[in-house]
Enzyme design. Structure first.
Site, PDB file in Angstrom:
ATOM      1  N   ILE A   8       0.823  -1.198   0.000  1.00  0.00           N
ATOM      2  CA  ILE A   8       0.000   0.000   0.000  1.00  0.00           C
ATOM      3  C   ILE A   8       0.865   1.259   0.000  1.00  0.00           C
ATOM      4  O   ILE A   8       1.722   1.444   0.871  1.00  0.00           O
ATOM      5  CB  ILE A   8      -0.955   0.009   1.212  1.00  0.00           C
ATOM      6  CG1 ILE A   8      -1.749  -1.302   1.272  1.00  0.00           C
ATOM      7  CG2 ILE A   8      -1.892   1.211   1.122  1.00  0.00           C
ATOM      8  CD1 ILE A   8      -2.512  -1.641  -0.003  1.00  0.00           C
ATOM      9  N   LYS A   9       0.604   2.111  -0.975  1.00  0.00           N
ATOM     10  CA  LYS A   9       1.362   3.353  -1.132  1.00  0.00           C
ATOM     11  C   LYS A   9       0.582   4.487  -0.463  1.00  0.00           C
ATOM     12  O   LYS A   9      -0.601   4.683  -0.737  1.00  0.00           O
ATOM     13  CB  LYS A   9       1.565   3.638  -2.622  1.00  0.00           C
ATOM     14  CG  LYS A   9       2.661   4.628  -2.946  1.00  0.00           C
ATOM     15  CD  LYS A   9       2.876   4.670  -4.457  1.00  0.00           C
ATOM     16  CE  LYS A   9       4.019   5.560  -4.846  1.00  0.00           C
ATOM     17  NZ  LYS A   9       4.165   5.630  -6.328  1.00  0.00           N
TER      18      LYS A   9
END
Length: 219
Positions: A83-84
């Site tokens: 997850i960015k």
């Protein structure tokens, strides 16, 4: 060093993956828009091509929204998706929560060593300093990489430094020399790193000589 591809174009990803050296892929909302495809569909396809970390970015700006999106993406997408998250106070809080859930993260849009260290303290798996965008302001983006790597040495930080916004092969070389763990770059830079006129000249000479050997053998 890990070599990541910065794109949402699956044809480009297949090309570089076929070389056998692709370690991961980074995407962002702008790259997804450029692809013209559904976000989750394209990220899932990318994750099926490359088994390394695939960054999928949240779009919420509040901590609760980021956490909710991050958890949902981990449920719905392949296990190699990470997850960015943007480097904001809300993003750091979300990173801390997701890390406690066992979810790997890539904290992005980092422009100072202090931001990088705080993201690492929040538990980020990767931090992404943007070199090229700093260069665009007239400053030297590589100075930031040097500052971050120095801080990492001082405090034995485990978080990986993922140099982003790579504009040319010299950026990659400098990152190698400074010990950055990862670089993410467009397909154009991958191709430039593999191209050298002396390689082309040498190969042409070998092929010419071999053609003459074969011709003599068939005479």
């Amino acid at each position: 060093m890990e070599f990541f591809l910065d794109t949402a174009d699956v044809d480009e990803i297949r090309e570089i993956a076929s070389w056998g050296i692709l370690d991961g892929v980074t995407t962002n909302p702008s790259l997804i828009k450029k692809s013209g495809r559904d976000f989750k569909t394209v990220v899932a396809e990318i994750a099926s091509i490359c088994d390394g970390p695939i960054s999928a970015e949240v779009t919420a700006l509040d901590t609760e929204g980021m956490v909710e999106q991050g958890r949902l993406l981990k449920e719905e997408l392949p296990p190699n998706v990470i997850i960015k998250i943007p480097c904001t106070p809300e993003g750091l809080a979300a990173t801390k929560i997701l890390t406690a859930d066992g979810i790997k993260t890539n904290v992005t849009l980092i422009f100072s060593a202090s931001q990088a260290l705080m993201a690492a303290k929040a538990g980020a798996t990767y931090v992404s300093p943007f070199i090229g965008r700093i260069d665009d302001t007239g400053a030297d983006g590589m100075t930031l990489i040097a500052e971050i790597m120095s801080a990492w040495d001082n405090y034995n930080v485990d978080t990986k430094v993922l140099a982003a916004s790579i504009r040319h092969p010299t950026h990659v070389l400098a990152c190698m020399q400074m010990g950055a763990h990862t670089v993410t770059m467009p397909t154009k830079i991958f191709r430039q790193l593999m191209t050298h006129p002396l390689t082309d000249k040498g190969l042409a000479g070998f092929m010419k000589d071999w053609a003459e050997v074969e011709a003599a053998g068939n005479a």
